[in-house]
Design an enzyme around this catalytic site. Structure first.
Site, PDB file in Angstrom:
ATOM      1  N   LYS A 135      51.923  16.379  -8.508  1.00 14.32           N
ATOM      2  CA  LYS A 135      50.961  17.415  -8.918  1.00 14.32           C
ATOM      3  C   LYS A 135      51.662  18.317  -9.914  1.00 14.32           C
ATOM      4  O   LYS A 135      52.897  18.448  -9.877  1.00 14.32           O
ATOM      5  CB  LYS A 135      50.517  18.240  -7.704  1.00 14.32           C
ATOM      6  CG  LYS A 135      49.232  18.989  -7.921  1.00 14.32           C
ATOM      7  CD  LYS A 135      48.045  18.068  -7.745  1.00 14.32           C
ATOM      8  CE  LYS A 135      46.726  18.774  -7.913  1.00 14.32           C
ATOM      9  NZ  LYS A 135      45.624  17.883  -7.509  1.00 14.32           N
TER      10      LYS A 135
HETATM   11  P1  NAD Z   1      36.907  23.158 -11.460  1.00 14.80           P
HETATM   12  O1  NAD Z   1      37.863  24.056 -12.153  1.00 14.80           O
HETATM   13  O2  NAD Z   1      36.032  22.286 -12.283  1.00 14.80           O
HETATM   14  O3  NAD Z   1      35.933  24.043 -10.504  1.00 14.80           O
HETATM   15  C1  NAD Z   1      36.455  24.962  -9.584  1.00 14.80           C
HETATM   16  C2  NAD Z   1      35.290  25.733  -8.973  1.00 14.80           C
HETATM   17  O4  NAD Z   1      35.826  26.622  -7.978  1.00 14.80           O
HETATM   18  C3  NAD Z   1      34.516  26.608  -9.956  1.00 14.80           C
HETATM   19  O5  NAD Z   1      33.134  26.506  -9.683  1.00 14.80           O
HETATM   20  C4  NAD Z   1      35.010  28.029  -9.634  1.00 14.80           C
HETATM   21  O6  NAD Z   1      34.019  29.014  -9.899  1.00 14.80           O
HETATM   22  C5  NAD Z   1      35.234  27.905  -8.144  1.00 14.80           C
HETATM   23  N1  NAD Z   1      36.145  28.948  -7.645  1.00 14.80           N
HETATM   24  C6  NAD Z   1      37.345  29.330  -8.152  1.00 14.80           C
HETATM   25  N2  NAD Z   1      37.848  30.363  -7.444  1.00 14.80           N
HETATM   26  C7  NAD Z   1      36.949  30.608  -6.458  1.00 14.80           C
HETATM   27  C8  NAD Z   1      36.883  31.553  -5.418  1.00 14.80           C
HETATM   28  N3  NAD Z   1      37.857  32.434  -5.224  1.00 14.80           N
HETATM   29  N4  NAD Z   1      35.787  31.534  -4.608  1.00 14.80           N
HETATM   30  C9  NAD Z   1      34.796  30.640  -4.782  1.00 14.80           C
HETATM   31  N5  NAD Z   1      34.809  29.724  -5.766  1.00 14.80           N
HETATM   32  C10 NAD Z   1      35.861  29.712  -6.587  1.00 14.80           C
HETATM   33  O7  NAD Z   1      37.773  22.317 -10.418  1.00 14.80           O
HETATM   34  P2  NAD Z   1      37.413  20.892  -9.786  1.00 14.80           P
HETATM   35  O8  NAD Z   1      38.046  19.857 -10.626  1.00 14.80           O
HETATM   36  O9  NAD Z   1      35.978  20.835  -9.460  1.00 14.80           O
HETATM   37  O10 NAD Z   1      38.289  20.945  -8.433  1.00 14.80           O
HETATM   38  C11 NAD Z   1      37.806  21.547  -7.241  1.00 14.80           C
HETATM   39  C12 NAD Z   1      38.646  21.068  -6.070  1.00 14.80           C
HETATM   40  O11 NAD Z   1      38.574  19.634  -5.985  1.00 14.80           O
HETATM   41  C13 NAD Z   1      40.143  21.382  -6.130  1.00 14.80           C
HETATM   42  O12 NAD Z   1      40.644  21.553  -4.828  1.00 14.80           O
HETATM   43  C14 NAD Z   1      40.736  20.125  -6.733  1.00 14.80           C
HETATM   44  O13 NAD Z   1      42.113  19.984  -6.425  1.00 14.80           O
HETATM   45  C15 NAD Z   1      39.889  19.089  -6.013  1.00 14.80           C
HETATM   46  N6  NAD Z   1      39.843  17.773  -6.648  1.00 14.80           N
HETATM   47  C16 NAD Z   1      39.470  17.632  -7.954  1.00 14.80           C
HETATM   48  C17 NAD Z   1      39.402  16.345  -8.508  1.00 14.80           C
HETATM   49  C18 NAD Z   1      38.937  16.101  -9.909  1.00 14.80           C
HETATM   50  O14 NAD Z   1      38.833  14.935 -10.300  1.00 14.80           O
HETATM   51  N7  NAD Z   1      38.619  17.122 -10.692  1.00 14.80           N
HETATM   52  C19 NAD Z   1      39.742  15.235  -7.732  1.00 14.80           C
HETATM   53  C20 NAD Z   1      40.096  15.410  -6.393  1.00 14.80           C
HETATM   54  C21 NAD Z   1      40.143  16.700  -5.877  1.00 14.80           C
END
Ligand code: NAD
Length: 449
Positions: A135
């Site tokens: 990561k």
């Molecule tokens: P992203 O940046 O696209 O979205 C993050 C979201 O979280 C946004 O809607 C933001 O407003 C919200 N957020 C941030 N701080 C917050 C808070 N304090 N309270 C409430 N909401 C809050 O990120 P993503 O890619 O959608 O990732 C989200 C999660 O999924 C993370 O844990 C990431 O590690 C995990 N993940 C992502 C992927 C991927 O392919 N993008 C794959 C596996 C896991």
């Protein structure tokens, strides 16, 4: 509150807290209950001991192989230079090259990145793809950066770690705060700084690229699509029909937005959403397409006209079948766990539930479907992208979706088998199913020399 579900009898609570403590002591880790890395390692060690990992295998998985920290200056639009801090943690590569996302967020820190790297090792093993876990991240707020600044941060970060990664060694991808455009800049920088005769083969230094630049069909929606595949497999035993269920979401970014859209298409009803701008609620259903347009324009869910604006605590209390955290780590502690009014938590975000939150949910009979199973669709399609780049043969969206479904369904079944075999809860079973494979590989490889 919806009717609670009886949780299976487990023997993990008896082992918790005893044996992992010996490994913490041996490795001189002063355990801090609030530290995400310590929490994660403790859960992994409990499962390691259940599956019978040997002592040397336990201490190997308890620490990352490499922890890389860099500082790099970036020219800002107003002419001054700012120093940024970046990380790349390579946890384990026994199963294949290191693999894991890059996060841009103001709270990025070494221990959280270490924990997320451990989870990547477990996830890749669970879904049986030939990758290890890593990561990375840059401590910054991407919303405060102009597109030009974001590009320069990305190019400098890539060049700062370029000697420590490689298309067959360590392959980053998008995560919170990063996207396909950032992956395109990253790949271009890596290519420009590689010897010219190797450039054609550098595209697969990152996955999650735009489709026009070697990205895979279906990568953007992959984590949400994987959620669909897993929930279809896991919900029937909990008495929930995906096509009729109600659900709420924390986060409406890549993962939350796609999960909402795909679940809506299947007939499920989104009733509440919380993000960093506010919370909204509508019992008649929130249209994910309309909300996506609003978030695109306004930057968050606050102010969405077709729903009522509610407080954070009200959001957690909304009655739903499935509660889906899809934002950041450690958002569900004991207080929030006491408010949650759902039958099931399906973790789309990594590590959204603290161990204390977990204990409250268990005690209240709320089933938890853990992140390393639920959100493994993203890394699985990243693996497909890497294979397509390597072979220069590209698959249709239907082919990608079908292959993804196979990996996710088999992973879910593996977890069910482990739950019975080790008489443990679903979270421990996901780790057990992952660690069985890692243990076998270490048995075969032995330890050099
Ligand atoms: P992203 O940046 O696209 O979205 C993050 C979201 O979280 C946004 O809607 C933001 O407003 C919200 N957020 C941030 N701080 C917050 C808070 N304090 N309270 C409430 N909401 C809050 O990120 P993503 O890619 O959608 O990732 C989200 C999660 O999924 C993370 O844990 C990431 O590690 C995990 N993940 C992502 C992927 C991927 O392919 N993008 C794959 C596996 C896991």
């Amino acid at each position: 509150m919806p009717e609670a579900i009886a949780t299976p009898k487990t023997k993990t609570s008896a082992t918790a807290g005893h044996l992992p403590a010996a490994v913490f002591q041996e490795l001189e880790i002063a355990k801090d209950e609030t530290n995400l890395f310590h929490q994660t390692i403790e859960q992994v060690l409990i499962a390691s001991q259940l599956v019978g990992l040997k002592h040397h295998q336990q201490i190997i998985v308890a620490q990352p192989l490499n922890e890389i920290m860099v500082h790099f200056p970036v020219l800002m639009d107003d002419g001054h230079h700012e120093l940024f801090k970046g990380y790349r943690v390579q946890h384990n590569n026994a199963l294949g090259p290191y693999k894991g996302g890059i996060r841009y967020h103001p709270q990025v820190n070494l221990d959280d990145i270490k924990a997320l790297a451990v989870l990547m090792t477990m996830k890749c093993s669970l879904v049986r793809i030939p990758f290890g876990g890593a990561k990375g991240g840059v401590k910054c707020n991407p919303r405060d950066l102009s597109p030009d600044e974001l590009m320069r941060v990305t190019r400098r970060f890539c060049s700062a770690i370029s000697n420590q990664i490689g298309p067959d060694y360590d392959i980053p991808a998008p995560d919170v705060g990063t996207n396909a455009q950032i992956m395109a800049w990253f790949a271009d920088t890596y290519a420009q700084t590689s010897p010219e005769h190797e450039r054609h083969d550098t595209l697969r230094i990152v996955t999650g690229k735009p489709v026009g630049m070697g990205g895979s069909a279906g990568r953007e929606k992959a984590t949400g699509q994987g959620m669909v595949d897993v929930l279809k497999e896991m919900l029937p035993e909990l008495g929930i029909d995906l096509a009729r269920m109600t659900f709420s979401l924390i986060g409406f970014g890549n993962v939350g937005g796609w999960t909402a859209r795909l679940f809506n298409e299947l007939g499920a009803t989104l009733v509440a959403v919380l993000d960093d701008t506010g919370a909204i609620h509508n019992d008649r259903g929130i249209d994910s397409g309309a909300l996506r347009k609003h978030v695109g324009a306004a930057g968050g869910v606050a102010g969405f006209q077709e729903a009522e604006q509610i407080s954070t605590d009200e959001f957690y209390s909304v009655a739903v079948d499935v509660f889906i955290p899809a934002a950041l780590e450690q958002m569900i502690g004991p207080e929030k766990a006491r408010l949650i009014n759902a039958k099931v938590i399906a973790e789309a975000a990594n590590a959204p539930t603290t161990p204390k939150g977990d204990a409250v949910l268990k005690q209240r009979g709320i089933e938890i479907l853990p992140a390393i199973l639920c959100n493994a669709g993203g890394v699985t399609v990243s693996y497909f992208e890497w294979v397509q780049n390597k072979s220069s043969v590209y698959w249709t969206l239907d082919e990608v979706d079908e292959r993804l479904n196979t990996h996710m369904v088999l992973a879910a079944r593996r977890v069910k088998v482990a739950r019975v075999k080790y008489e443990c809860d679903t979270r421990t079973a996901t780790y057990c199913a992952a660690l069985e494979r890692i243990g076998k590989v270490y048995d075969l490889r032995g330890v050099f020399p």
